[in-house]
Design an enzyme around this catalytic site. Structure first.
Site, PDB file in Angstrom:
ATOM      1  N   ARG A  67      11.517   7.747  -0.364  1.00 17.68           N
ATOM      2  CA  ARG A  67      10.568   6.618  -0.397  1.00 17.68           C
ATOM      3  C   ARG A  67      11.195   5.367  -1.008  1.00 17.68           C
ATOM      4  NH1 ARG A  67       5.687   5.098  -3.675  1.00 17.68           N
ATOM      5  NH2 ARG A  67       4.087   4.285  -2.269  1.00 17.68           N
ATOM      6  N   ILE A  98       2.980  -0.685   0.681  1.00 22.54           N
ATOM      7  CA  ILE A  98       3.253   0.688   1.116  1.00 22.54           C
ATOM      8  C   ILE A  98       2.145   1.524   0.489  1.00 22.54           C
ATOM      9  CG2 ILE A  98       4.862   1.059  -0.837  1.00 22.54           C
ATOM     10  CD1 ILE A  98       6.450   2.996   0.898  1.00 22.54           C
ATOM     11  N   SER A  99       1.506   2.385   1.273  1.00 29.25           N
ATOM     12  CA  SER A  99       0.346   3.120   0.775  1.00 29.25           C
ATOM     13  C   SER A  99       0.742   4.098  -0.333  1.00 29.25           C
ATOM     14  CB  SER A  99      -0.308   3.909   1.911  1.00 29.25           C
ATOM     15  OG  SER A  99      -0.550   3.086   3.017  1.00 29.25           O
ATOM     16  N   GLN A 100      -0.270   4.452  -1.135  1.00 30.57           N
ATOM     17  CA  GLN A 100      -0.105   5.459  -2.182  1.00 30.57           C
ATOM     18  C   GLN A 100       0.263   6.800  -1.533  1.00 30.57           C
ATOM     19  OE1 GLN A 100      -3.848   6.208  -4.075  1.00 30.57           O
ATOM     20  NE2 GLN A 100      -3.004   7.751  -5.447  1.00 30.57           N
ATOM     21  N   PRO A 101       1.281   7.508  -2.049  1.00 32.42           N
ATOM     22  CA  PRO A 101       1.676   8.780  -1.441  1.00 32.42           C
ATOM     23  C   PRO A 101       0.517   9.757  -1.234  1.00 32.42           C
ATOM     24  CG  PRO A 101       3.330   8.108  -3.007  1.00 32.42           C
ATOM     25  CD  PRO A 101       2.210   7.103  -3.123  1.00 32.42           C
TER      26      PRO A 101
END
Ligand code: SAH
Length: 226
Positions: free
Chosen positions: A44, A70-73
């Protein structure tokens, strides 16, 4: 490998750090082993700005430029797990952004073929070129990229067995429902600019069925390209 993207990893970007993120996702209820394996496999830190690379394995959204994130995992994992309640051959992602979610889908395709071909659409030209470079750098080539308006889906390549939208429309775009194959599933955050409801639409024998999951926060789905 040295070069545009540092794939070696330094301390905070090591495999051990990545595995800790996987443990956290498991604790939070992600149980799909191939989703967890993909999170462990995808670096990431090459999907965020270099200055933020040391925070890449925190379970948090991060800025990626152009006012996007970038979205939260956890949310990436939850949406992917929800999409993959069964194998999905042709998958469309709307909102490529950094390409991280794209990489997770393509990695699952490589690991166990529960995803076939991945198509991804992004309205910002500057972001999609970077995303394409990143996926090439980590050897993920089974992806087709398009600089376009995801409100329209990708009619030339549809219908799709799965559609995942990573920006939030106020109401679900009709074109995306139309491009769902029989048995197909659409996962999309729907609602206002600040908070939305993660929503699942399934195309069944009896028509479209809708299910509502958690509350989430995404940037808005915006019409037109730039
Ligand atoms: N999946 C991404 C999340 C990026 S944030 C990741 O893993 O990094 C959402 C993205 O959706 C932004 O890049 C934004 O530009 C894009 N977007 C917004 N409206 C869109 C539209 N109509 N069509 C395609 N992409 C759109």
């Amino acid at each position: 490998m040295k070069g545009r993207f540092d794939l070696v990893g330094i301390g905070m970007t090591s495999q051990r750090t990545r595995n800790r993120l996987v443990d956290r996702l498991r604790e939070k209820g992600i149980s799909d082993e191939s989703v967890l394996a993909a999170v462990a496999a995808v670096p990431r830190h090459i999907f965020v700005d270099e200055a933020l690379a040391h925070r890449a394995y925190e379970d948090t959204a991060l800025p990626i430029g152009q006012g996007q994130t970038i979205s939260q995992p956890f949310v990436v994992a939850l949406m992917t797990q929800t999409l993959l309640d069964q194998p999905r051959d042709r998958v469309l992602e709307v909102g490529t952004g950094s390409g991280y979610q794209t990489a997770i889908l393509a990695t699952i395709g490589k690991l166990d073929r529960r995803v076939g071909k991945v198509f991804t659409v992004e309205r910002l030209g500057a972001l999609i070129d970077r995303a394409r470079e990143r996926l090439t750098a980590i050897g993920l080539r089974q992806v087709r990229f398009r600089h376009g308006d995801g409100y329209r889906g990708w009619p030339e390549e549809g219908p799709f067995d799965g559609i995942l939208v990573t920006a939030a429309p106020r109401i679900v775009p009709e074109a995306l429902l139309e491009q769902l194959a029989p048995g197909g599933r659409l996962v999309v955050p729907v609602g206002a600019d600040t908070i939305q409801q993660l929503t699942v639409y399934d195309r069944t024998d009896r028509g479209i069925q809708q299910t509502t999951l958690d509350q989430v926060r995404f940037v808005p789905l915006v019409k037109g390209i730039q």
